[in-house]
Structure formats: structure tokens, C-alpha cells
Design a protein around this motif. Structure first.
Motif, PDB file in Angstrom:
ATOM      1  N   HIS A 199       0.986  -0.997   0.033  1.00 24.00           N
ATOM      2  CA  HIS A 199       0.035  -0.016   0.043  1.00 24.00           C
ATOM      3  C   HIS A 199       0.984   1.250   0.035  1.00 24.00           C
ATOM      4  CE1 HIS A 199      -2.882   3.061   1.381  1.00 24.00           C
ATOM      5  NE2 HIS A 199      -3.775   2.223   1.053  1.00 24.00           N
ATOM      6  N   THR A 201       1.087   5.734  -0.426  1.00 29.34           N
ATOM      7  CA  THR A 201       0.191   7.216  -0.395  1.00 29.34           C
ATOM      8  C   THR A 201       0.896   7.891  -1.331  1.00 29.34           C
ATOM      9  OG1 THR A 201       1.847   7.759   1.489  1.00 29.34           O
ATOM     10  CG2 THR A 201      -0.482   6.861   2.242  1.00 29.34           C
ATOM     11  N   ALA A 328      -3.433   5.334  -1.949  1.00 30.04           N
ATOM     12  CA  ALA A 328      -4.571   6.198  -1.294  1.00 30.04           C
ATOM     13  C   ALA A 328      -4.051   7.697  -1.576  1.00 30.04           C
ATOM     14  CB  ALA A 328      -4.782   5.762   0.056  1.00 30.04           C
ATOM     15  N   LYS A 350      -6.619  -1.492  -5.784  1.00 30.04           N
ATOM     16  CA  LYS A 350      -7.531  -0.440  -4.920  1.00 30.04           C
ATOM     17  C   LYS A 350      -6.937   1.081  -5.317  1.00 30.04           C
ATOM     18  CE  LYS A 350     -10.270   0.013  -0.572  1.00 30.04           C
ATOM     19  NZ  LYS A 350      -9.907   1.643  -0.565  1.00 30.04           N
ATOM     20  N   THR A 352      -7.917   4.789  -4.192  1.00 30.99           N
ATOM     21  CA  THR A 352      -8.770   5.867  -3.446  1.00 30.99           C
ATOM     22  C   THR A 352      -8.486   7.238  -3.276  1.00 30.99           C
ATOM     23  OG1 THR A 352      -8.791   3.852  -2.024  1.00 30.99           O
ATOM     24  CG2 THR A 352      -9.617   5.974  -0.929  1.00 30.99           C
ATOM     25  N   VAL A 354      -8.503  10.304  -0.969  1.00 29.82           N
ATOM     26  CA  VAL A 354      -9.015  10.339   0.527  1.00 29.82           C
ATOM     27  C   VAL A 354      -9.384  11.911   0.505  1.00 29.82           C
ATOM     28  CG1 VAL A 354      -8.096  10.409   2.984  1.00 29.82           C
ATOM     29  CG2 VAL A 354      -7.144   8.936   1.188  1.00 29.82           C
ATOM     30  N   GLU A 372      -8.288   3.064   5.680  1.00 26.96           N
ATOM     31  CA  GLU A 372      -7.916   2.550   4.219  1.00 26.96           C
ATOM     32  C   GLU A 372      -7.049   1.276   4.337  1.00 26.96           C
ATOM     33  OE1 GLU A 372      -6.778   2.214   0.177  1.00 26.96           O
ATOM     34  OE2 GLU A 372      -8.543   3.226   1.231  1.00 26.96           O
ATOM     35  N   GLU A 375      -9.137  -1.841   5.167  1.00 18.95           N
ATOM     36  CA  GLU A 375     -10.124  -1.853   4.083  1.00 18.95           C
ATOM     37  C   GLU A 375      -9.165  -2.785   2.887  1.00 18.95           C
ATOM     38  OE1 GLU A 375     -12.204   1.432   2.958  1.00 18.95           O
ATOM     39  OE2 GLU A 375     -13.601   1.342   4.775  1.00 18.95           O
TER      40      GLU A 375
END
Length: 384
Positions: A199, A201, A328, A350, A352, A354, A372, A375
Motif C-alpha cells: 500500500h 500514499t 491512497a 484499489k 482511493t 482520500v 484505508e 479495508e
């Protein structure tokens, strides 16, 4: 070297020396009518230094940090400092969180209980994590590399060994931002067999788009990114230029002056966060100063800046990443990536956007990031 318990304990001599330096600081003049236009605002800096000298309590912050489980462990000659907090749910998955510059492991402090004990923070105990937060080599309480070459790829190799050989995890999750995004991507590229999913950012500055001469092959979104990135580098990238070319010269000044160090760091926290020009909207003075103190008491501003030099001069290029990736994007982060480029180069499962927040995601909006992460990794929990 086996894994050893570690407590942060800065000597009284270091703190007394700091007080002396703050008492005898010499500030530059600032042109009338200017504030942050040419760098750190001197009036704000003076107020922060006054708070640092007379109100900030390092020992209280030290005690707060020591509530977490800190460790040291040698990996390939580097003594890595890390936090390791076990999850409280029935089936926690291990996740390594990697910070960037000019933050530190402090970036993830607020996030730790939200991930290890989601049930106590509005989440499901089934979504718990074992959280591992290392300090990058040359940052904070990790040791400084003695030789050149410690770039994002080399750090990822150290962290892979930390997670598998030292901590005994056969597979794990990884997440990060800034330098931590790069380290996480190299982990996934070089060791896909170890990663459940990653993941991010951000995905850093996309150099191949900026340098592309075949603009007719770029989408409109990619063209916009190239234009915006070039402008940002011209106006905001001076720190990056010096740290990737002459970091040692910079280190001489910032290692000797706590006020200079604070000015160098807080300018970035203001410019890159969702504080709308007012640092107090996103960070307390204690947060800002604790992060600065981690650099000061360990004398690591020079060694931390070196990673910019290494990433420019010794880092091999990344290929496409096949590991499932969540991204994200926080709305005022630096240079939000074009989705088309991201999906061509990463296995985005995924995406996203934010609602709020900037570059220092876990410090600014820990609840949103924790939600986040819980999920995103829910779909990969049976693959550890």
C-alpha cells in the motif's frame, strides 16, 4: 547480533548542549512584508525556538515514545532500530511501515494502536496487524551507513531480511510514503514471493514522465503531470537538488545548528501538509519538535540527506510491479500521479482519493489512513 530491546535515553549532556545552542542562536534578517515566500518565516521560527527552549519537554516525549516496544538488530552490518507491536486480533498480519524524509518513525506513532487493536478504534478485531516500523539506515536511532550505495533498493533488501530472517515472517504486507514508498516498491519488485500486497500514499516523482521527449505518446493527464512536476521542481525542489548533489556541505551547517535544522525541516511540513499555511492546523509544536529532536540527538540530518544522493547516483530502475497494490491519494500531497501511468506500472487493485490530508499522511489523518489500510488488506489476509 540478535534482536535486543531498546529504550530511547538521550544523555543530559546532549540536552544541555542543545539549550546552550538555542540560547545563543543567531537569526538572519527578513525583508519587510515577507513571511514564507523565500523560505522559513523568521517570526514563526523564533516563536518555535522559544517554545523549544522554555516549554518543550523532551523527557516527556521520550517517555511517551518508550511506551512502544523498541528493538535493535544488526542486518548486513547496519544496526536497525525498529518498533514491533503485536496485533490483538485473532489473526494479525505483519506489516512493515516505512517512513520518509524529513519525517521519521514518528510518522506512524498515531497509527500503531489503530492497526494493532482496531476493535478499540471503531474497527473489526479481524483486521488487526503486527506492526513493524523501522528507522531507515542513517535516520534516527538506526546506525549510519559507512559506505556509499545505501539507496532505496539496498534498504529494501535489509528490510526483507529483517522481516524474514530476524523476525521470522514468511510473508508480510508493506506500506509507505515518500522514501518509504520507494523502499516498499523495491521490496515488491525484488521479492514478490514475500509480499502479500503493498500500500502506497504516493509513488514519488515520476522521472520518466518528466524527461519524456515523446509528448505525443503521453495522455493529457500525463502531460499535465509533466508540466506540474517541472514547475514544482523549479520552485520547491531546491532541497532535493542540494541533497542529491552536495549533502555533506549542507550537513555541516545543519548538524551544528538546531535552529537551522528546525528551519530546514518545518518549511517542508508546512509546504507539504494540508495545513493551509498554518502549521498548527495539522501538527502540534510538540509533534514538530519531537521529530526535529530525533534528527538532532542522533546527528542524522547528514546521513539522512545522503539517501537522495544515493537514489540519484546508484539506484537501478524499477520495472513493472505485479504484487497487488493499493494507492491512497491525499488531496494536497506532492504531485499526485496520473492514474493511467500508475495502472501501467503497478498492479493497482484499489485506488482511493482520500477526503483530506497531505504528504505526512499518518501524522495528519491517521484515522483515515488506518481505515484505508484495514479495508485494503482485508482481501489478502488469507494469503499470508
Amino acid at each position: 547480533m540478535s534482536i535486543e530491546n531498546f529504550n530511547i535515553k538521550v544523555s543530559d549532556e546532549v540536552l544541555e548542549d542543545l539549550k546552550y545552542r538555542l540560547d545563543h542562536a543567531r537569526f538572519p534578517e527578513q525583508l519587510e512584508g515577507l513571511h514564507w515566500e523565500r523560505g522559513t518565516d523568521i517570526d514563526y521560527l523564533k516563536s518555535l525556538v522559544s517554545y523549544w527552549r522554555y516549554e518543550f519537554d523532551w523527557r516527556a516525549q521520550e517517555e511517551e515514545l518508550n511506551r512502544f516496544s523498541h528493538f535493535h538488530c544488526e542486518v548486513d552490518g547496519i544496526d536497525i532500530h525498529f518498533i514491533h507491536e503485536r496485533g490483538k486480533g485473532p489473526n494479525p498480519i505483519p506489516i512493515i511501515l516505512t517512513h520518509g524524509w524529513p519525517d521519521s518513525f514518528l510518522r506512524y506513532k498515531k497509527l500503531i494502536p489503530m492497526l494493532t487493536d482496531p476493535a478499540s478504534h471503531g474497527g473489526d478485531p479481524e483486521d488487526s496487524f503486527d506492526v513493524i516500523i523501522p528507522s531507515l539506515p542513517g535516520f534516527g536511532f538506526s546506525s549510519k551507513p559507512l559506505h556509499s550505495g545505501m539507496n532505496n533498493c539496498e534498504v529494501s533488501e535489509l528490510f526483507a531480511k529483517l522481516m524474514t530472517e530476524k523476525l521470522g515472517y514468511s510473508r508480510f504486507a508493506a506500506a509507505g510514503g515518500d522514501v518509504g514508498s520507494g523502499v516498499t516498491r523495491y521490496l515488491a519488485f525484488n521479492h514478490p514471493e514475500l509480499l502479500i500486497a503493498i500500500h502506497l500514499t504516493d509513488i514519488g516523482i515520476i522521472k520518466d514522465l518528466i524527461s519524456s521527449r515523446n509528448e505525443e505518446k503521453l495522455s493529457q493527464e500525463e502531460l499535465n503531470y509533466k508540466k506540474n512536476a517541472s514547475s514544482w521542481i523549479s520552485n520547491e525542489g531546491a532541497y532535493m537538488s542540494i541533497q542529491s548533489t552536495k549533502p555533506q556541505t549542507l550537513a555541516c551547517g545543519l548538524s551544528d545548528s538546531p535552529v537551522g535544522l528546525a528551519a530546514w525541516i518545518i518549511e517542508k511540513f508546512r509546504a507539504w501538509s494540508h495545513c493551509e499555511g498554518d502549521l498548527s492546523k495539522s501538527f502540534s509544536k510538540d509533534e514538530l519538535l519531537t521529530n526535529i529532536m530525533i534528527y538532532w540527538v542522533t546527528n542524522t540530518i547528514g546521513s539522512s540527506a545522503n539517501i537522495y544522493y544515493e537514489n540519484v547516483h546508484s539506484l537501478s530502475p524499477l520495472g513493472p510491479i505485479e504484487v497487488p497494490t493499493g494507492l491512497a491519494l491525499f488531496p494536497v500531497d506532492i504531485l499526485l500521479p496520473p492514474r493511467e501511468w500508475a495502472e501501467k506500472n503497478l498492479n493497482i487493485t484499489k485506488w482511493t482519493t482520500v477526503a483530506r490530508g497531505g504528504h505526512f499522511t499518518a501524522m495528519e489523518e491517521p484515522e483515515l489512513l488506518a481505515k484505508e489500510l484495514r479495508e485494503f488488506f482485508k482481501a489478502y489476509r488469507n494469503k499470508k
